[in-house]
Design a protein around this motif. Structure first.
Motif, PDB file in Angstrom:
ATOM      1  N   ALA A 312      24.957  29.138  81.527  1.00  0.00           N
ATOM      2  CA  ALA A 312      25.943  30.159  81.138  1.00  0.00           C
ATOM      3  C   ALA A 312      27.039  30.289  82.196  1.00  0.00           C
ATOM      4  O   ALA A 312      28.214  30.503  81.855  1.00  0.00           O
ATOM      5  N   SER A 313      26.676  30.138  83.470  1.00  0.00           N
ATOM      6  CA  SER A 313      27.687  30.308  84.507  1.00  0.00           C
ATOM      7  C   SER A 313      28.377  28.974  84.834  1.00  0.00           C
ATOM      8  O   SER A 313      29.175  28.899  85.756  1.00  0.00           O
ATOM      9  N   GLY A 314      28.068  27.941  84.059  1.00  0.00           N
ATOM     10  CA  GLY A 314      28.763  26.665  84.233  1.00  0.00           C
ATOM     11  C   GLY A 314      28.334  25.878  85.465  1.00  0.00           C
ATOM     12  O   GLY A 314      28.994  24.917  85.846  1.00  0.00           O
ATOM     13  N   LEU A 315      27.219  26.273  86.083  1.00  0.00           N
ATOM     14  CA  LEU A 315      26.760  25.569  87.292  1.00  0.00           C
ATOM     15  C   LEU A 315      26.187  24.196  86.986  1.00  0.00           C
ATOM     16  O   LEU A 315      26.250  23.297  87.810  1.00  0.00           O
ATOM     17  N   ILE A 316      25.582  24.066  85.804  1.00  0.00           N
ATOM     18  CA  ILE A 316      24.966  22.781  85.467  1.00  0.00           C
ATOM     19  C   ILE A 316      25.556  22.249  84.166  1.00  0.00           C
ATOM     20  O   ILE A 316      26.027  23.017  83.318  1.00  0.00           O
ATOM     21  N   GLU A 317      25.523  20.928  84.045  1.00  0.00           N
ATOM     22  CA  GLU A 317      26.093  20.302  82.842  1.00  0.00           C
ATOM     23  C   GLU A 317      25.034  20.081  81.772  1.00  0.00           C
ATOM     24  O   GLU A 317      25.322  20.102  80.584  1.00  0.00           O
ATOM     25  N   ASP A 318      23.804  19.855  82.201  1.00  0.00           N
ATOM     26  CA  ASP A 318      22.730  19.607  81.240  1.00  0.00           C
ATOM     27  C   ASP A 318      21.396  19.867  81.942  1.00  0.00           C
ATOM     28  O   ASP A 318      21.347  19.951  83.179  1.00  0.00           O
ATOM     29  N   ALA A 319      20.340  19.998  81.161  1.00  0.00           N
ATOM     30  CA  ALA A 319      19.017  20.265  81.753  1.00  0.00           C
ATOM     31  C   ALA A 319      17.922  19.804  80.814  1.00  0.00           C
ATOM     32  O   ALA A 319      18.091  19.851  79.589  1.00  0.00           O
ATOM     33  N   VAL A 320      16.815  19.316  81.381  1.00  0.00           N
ATOM     34  CA  VAL A 320      15.604  19.072  80.587  1.00  0.00           C
ATOM     35  C   VAL A 320      14.426  19.736  81.278  1.00  0.00           C
ATOM     36  O   VAL A 320      14.344  19.748  82.506  1.00  0.00           O
ATOM     37  N   ILE A 321      13.553  20.320  80.482  1.00  0.00           N
ATOM     38  CA  ILE A 321      12.322  20.905  81.016  1.00  0.00           C
ATOM     39  C   ILE A 321      11.150  20.039  80.580  1.00  0.00           C
ATOM     40  O   ILE A 321      11.082  19.626  79.425  1.00  0.00           O
ATOM     41  N   ALA A 322      10.255  19.751  81.493  1.00  0.00           N
ATOM     42  CA  ALA A 322       9.061  18.980  81.149  1.00  0.00           C
ATOM     43  C   ALA A 322       8.121  19.867  80.343  1.00  0.00           C
ATOM     44  O   ALA A 322       7.860  21.006  80.733  1.00  0.00           O
ATOM     45  N   HIS A 323       7.638  19.325  79.203  1.00  0.00           N
ATOM     46  CA  HIS A 323       6.740  20.118  78.369  1.00  0.00           C
ATOM     47  C   HIS A 323       5.291  19.684  78.491  1.00  0.00           C
ATOM     48  O   HIS A 323       4.438  20.121  77.731  1.00  0.00           O
ATOM     49  N   SER A 324       5.033  18.804  79.431  1.00  0.00           N
ATOM     50  CA  SER A 324       3.649  18.378  79.682  1.00  0.00           C
ATOM     51  C   SER A 324       3.579  17.833  81.093  1.00  0.00           C
ATOM     52  O   SER A 324       4.615  17.552  81.715  1.00  0.00           O
ATOM     53  N   GLY A 325       2.367  17.664  81.564  1.00  0.00           N
ATOM     54  CA  GLY A 325       2.180  17.073  82.886  1.00  0.00           C
ATOM     55  C   GLY A 325       2.760  15.665  82.945  1.00  0.00           C
ATOM     56  O   GLY A 325       3.328  15.248  83.964  1.00  0.00           O
ATOM     57  N   THR A 326       2.612  14.935  81.837  1.00  0.00           N
ATOM     58  CA  THR A 326       3.138  13.568  81.782  1.00  0.00           C
ATOM     59  C   THR A 326       4.652  13.565  81.931  1.00  0.00           C
ATOM     60  O   THR A 326       5.223  12.788  82.702  1.00  0.00           O
ATOM     61  N   GLN A 327       5.301  14.470  81.198  1.00  0.00           N
ATOM     62  CA  GLN A 327       6.765  14.543  81.301  1.00  0.00           C
ATOM     63  C   GLN A 327       7.200  14.932  82.716  1.00  0.00           C
ATOM     64  O   GLN A 327       8.170  14.400  83.243  1.00  0.00           O
ATOM     65  N   ALA A 328       6.466  15.858  83.314  1.00  0.00           N
ATOM     66  CA  ALA A 328       6.804  16.266  84.683  1.00  0.00           C
ATOM     67  C   ALA A 328       6.664  15.082  85.632  1.00  0.00           C
ATOM     68  O   ALA A 328       7.529  14.842  86.482  1.00  0.00           O
ATOM     69  N   ALA A 329       5.572  14.319  85.462  1.00  0.00           N
ATOM     70  CA  ALA A 329       5.345  13.152  86.323  1.00  0.00           C
ATOM     71  C   ALA A 329       6.471  12.140  86.157  1.00  0.00           C
ATOM     72  O   ALA A 329       6.927  11.525  87.120  1.00  0.00           O
ATOM     73  N   GLU A 330       6.946  11.968  84.905  1.00  0.00           N
ATOM     74  CA  GLU A 330       8.045  11.017  84.656  1.00  0.00           C
ATOM     75  C   GLU A 330       9.312  11.423  85.405  1.00  0.00           C
ATOM     76  O   GLU A 330      10.015  10.587  85.967  1.00  0.00           O
ATOM     77  N   LEU A 331       9.583  12.717  85.394  1.00  0.00           N
ATOM     78  CA  LEU A 331      10.777  13.190  86.119  1.00  0.00           C
ATOM     79  C   LEU A 331      10.603  12.967  87.624  1.00  0.00           C
ATOM     80  O   LEU A 331      11.512  12.485  88.301  1.00  0.00           O
ATOM     81  N   TRP A 332       9.431  13.302  88.142  1.00  0.00           N
ATOM     82  CA  TRP A 332       9.184  13.101  89.583  1.00  0.00           C
ATOM     83  C   TRP A 332       9.276  11.631  89.962  1.00  0.00           C
ATOM     84  O   TRP A 332       9.715  11.283  91.054  1.00  0.00           O
ATOM     85  N   GLU A 333       8.840  10.750  89.038  1.00  0.00           N
ATOM     86  CA  GLU A 333       8.890   9.316  89.361  1.00  0.00           C
ATOM     87  C   GLU A 333      10.314   8.821  89.564  1.00  0.00           C
ATOM     88  O   GLU A 333      10.560   7.913  90.362  1.00  0.00           O
TER      89      GLU A 333
END
Lengths: 477, 477
Positions: A312-333
């Motif tokens: 809302a404040s224009g600080l970021i252009e896009d975002a994804v949230i991990a919805h599982s441990g696997t998704q979180a691990a993929e982002l960390w990788e």
């Protein structure tokens, strides 16, 4: 005058202390004489693997008797050659690999006592078995040991919330340069009784004595974790997001890792199964982690609210949230593969720097321009622990692969170091944020430390190790 | 041989450095020569109040030239006589009262740079003005200064969450015993470049140099606070509740203060407007505080769930939750009035001890029995920061008022100290958890520290202050 060493007598005495099988010489000793990045190599009369603090003390006294130096070594995963002996043969490498017991875990006191040679991953496991978290975490944790972690005041990925190795240690057991045992293994949160010897040995890289055991802090295990990756326009916006996240999530904010689009594209290029989660390209990315004492739902809500406010404040252009441990691990990788991707791309010159967080954007902008002007064609591989002000501000060779093989890039290393470290110094920063000094940055230390500080450091070295027997050639030389 | 001091020359030179108005002698100097509890008294050639680091350095060099000692003094609120000169007149008391500037606040870096003489309350205020929290908090904060807080590694009420003064400091500016200025005011979360001089000066009580300024950490302001008081059967149950609270609330748990029913009854007796919130009497009480980054409603829910679980499992007998800031303040006042109530009740012997949290119940049970057997009729005033393992385990004289006036109780002080401190030592604890050593506990230090540790401490003192000019007679003597 240097006295000749009676090698046979020393080897026999070492065998008497630690057992013949634990005195290593010849080709078997080779792995202990070179650091794992193969930048430093040295020699030693022998490698000895004592199994108890008393045996360590006897080795140190024996070395003193024969005018030999003692080089303590843990998992040999250091990045600055701090555990590699020098080229003379007047060294005994003291491996802590057999000092590997978890002596005790006191869950109610939230502490455990570990011997120096316990691998970090084993320490984490021992905490988990007691339903607790030991938060120190870094890439080499399978091999790196507690003694080495403390001797180099290791950082890693959880510093933002839990601090460095120093902050996690309550007490130490140390064998002094005189070969005496200091039993300072206190398990207390508060203890104001005289000079802080503990913090003097922590970060001293084995040059003041040998850490043989430590009492470390434990924490409650988080109940849930939330992970998100965001895309941003600039480092300034990443800093504003950090500020917002700290107010929004306070101490539940446990990760805030910055990396440039070039870092991400290197990972995508060299690891074909890793892809940016975003459809478009963005200049910068931040990986955010929240570790919460509350249930998963509350953590998701906290993270979603943060990202909504940032969007809302224009600080970021896009975002994804991990919805599982696997998704979180993929982002960390994506974040964790940067170092390897950079190596696959070719030669690079590494910096491990910190500057005040408020000045990072200005530092990156100015230094990028300076490096580009002085070293045309090089590529900046900028990533790091933004929440700690710590960047791995690396410089990659121009071109790719064979183009780099003429050696001209590595010949630039001293000039690149000087350019970047002069900038760091000008910004009130540190030329070694989390890796220490060892042999690698000894000259740099002399260049940037004030004479007053060097004088005090030398006075302390002389006070605790007057004959320079403990790990000579490291830090002060 | 001690050279005679040319007093007139010293006074003239001090006036030249700091201005005539800031060189204090005669009766005006009296308040600086006695500690505020009036346990220690000394003498000095003069008190000087330098206004800059350069002036401090000049005073130290002048003292060296004339063979005089320098006794640094902040707000003179210490409890161990650490800022009071000895009885000789070869002292200059160096008051930091004019080193009182907040040099800078960097909100984005979450740091501020304070001169040593800034009162703690002013430091808290400066942080609040920048929308940040500086969490160090203790009873004397109106007068106590940052320099004194760091020199004694002050504790206080927020240690459970934010740590001691040591944990809140990133960098220092120090005038060394040679009168040189070490500019170590770094504002970095990570900096691994050589020996940790910062932590050596912190807690050194001015015996290694004079802290003139510090860079300290700031934190997000909590969004809401929850306060509750619970009634329990035993210290064991209080420890089980602490464990539950740490898992339930993790780092949002900012206060966990234990006090016995006798403490509460003393407050009720001597402060008629303070009353237990419980209808029945209970043996023990705990004050719990949660400081949350979430809104008030979430904080209330968190606290309620914790207390419901504790009641359901039979850990607590009763509980009250504060429903307003006023109610919270009333609960805190019960805790905060214990010291005064105990003083109103008559003479008492104070201990400032810590033991591993897991052993506190056993320590209290055993030591209570021992003290009762050896000193019949005395009353235990047991309270403290249970979350830090830190008890003010005080012993109150038998009877009340006039009954105590024959001096026999205070004559017992050395024997009571020895009984309690021997127990502390046996339990792996500390005889000074947060107040330091100063002059008061110098003998105790020699009794309980190992020869190895004392030898290293003396070597460091000699290394940094070879002529014993900095605050002689404190810590090591």
């Amino acid at each position: 005058m240097v006295e000749p060493v009676d090698a046979a007598a020393v080897l026999a005495a070492l065998a008497e202390i630690a057992g013949t099988a634990n005195v290593i010489t010849g080709t078997d000793a080779a792995p202990y004489l070179t650091d794992w990045r193969k930048r430093f190599s040295g020699a030693a009369l022998a490698v000895v693997r004592p199994a108890s603090t008393e045996e360590v003390a006897r080795v140190v006294r024996l070395a003193a008797l024969h005018g030999l130096a003692v080089v303590p070594q843990g998992g040999n995963t250091g990045l600055c050659g701090g555990a590699t002996p020098d080229a003379g043969r007047r060294n005994i490498v003291l491996s802590t690999s057999r000092l590997n017991r978890v002596r005790s875990v006191d869950a109610l006191n939230n502490t455990m006592i570990l011997e120096a040679g316990v691998p970090l991953a084993r320490a984490q496991e021992a905490a988990r078995e007691a339903g607790r978290l030991f938060p120190l975490s870094l890439a080499a944790e399978g091999s790196a040991t507690i003694g080495g972690n403390l001797s180099t005041n290791a950082g890693g990925t959880q510093v933002l919330r839990y601090g460095n190795a120093r902050d996690l240690c309550l007490g130490l057991e140390v064998v002094t340069a005189e070969g005496e045992i200091w039993s300072g293994l206190n398990a207390l949160r508060k203890n104001n009784t005289g000079y802080d010897l503990r913090d003097l040995f922590i970060g001293a890289e084995g040059t003041l004595g040998v850490i043989t055991a430590a009492c470390v802090k434990l924490f409650p295990l988080p109940q849930s974790t939330g992970t998100a990756m965001v895309a941003l326009r600039s480092v300034e916006d990443a800093l504003a997001l950090l500020d917002l996240a700290q107010h929004h999530a306070a101490s539940t904010l446990t990760g805030f890792e910055l990396f440039s689009d070039f870092c991400l594209s290197l990972v995508e290029k060299h690891f074909s199964d890793h892809r940016s989660p975003f459809a478009a390209r963005h200049d910068w990315h931040v990986l955010i982690e929240i570790s919460n004492h509350q249930a998963a739902e509350a953590t998701s809500t906290l993270l979603e609210h943060l990202l909504e406010r940032a969007l809302a404040s224009g600080l970021i252009e896009d975002a994804v949230i991990a919805h599982s441990g696997t998704q979180a691990a993929e982002l960390w990788e994506l974040r964790e593969h940067i170092s390897e991707a950079q190596a696959a791309e070719g030669k690079n010159i590494k910096h491990d720097i910190s500057v005040p967080i408020s000045r990072i954007a200005e530092f990156v902008r100015e230094t990028d321009a300076l490096v580009a002007r002085r070293f045309p064609g090089v590529r900046m591989v900028t990533f790091g622990h933004l929440g700690d002000g710590n960047l791995h501000y690396n410089v990659s060779a121009p071109g790719f692969g064979a183009v780099q093989d003429d050696g001209s890039f590595i010949a630039m290393q001293p000039a690149v170091y000087e350019t970047v470290h002069d900038q760091v110094h000008r910004f009130g920063g540190s030329i070694s944020a989390e890796h220490g000094i060892g042999q690698l940055k000894r000259e740099e230390l002399l260049r940037y430390k004030s004479p007053v500080e060097l004088t005090m450091m030398r006075a302390i070295k002389r006070a605790l190790d007057p004959h320079n027997r403990m790990n000579p050639g490291k830090i002060l030389g």
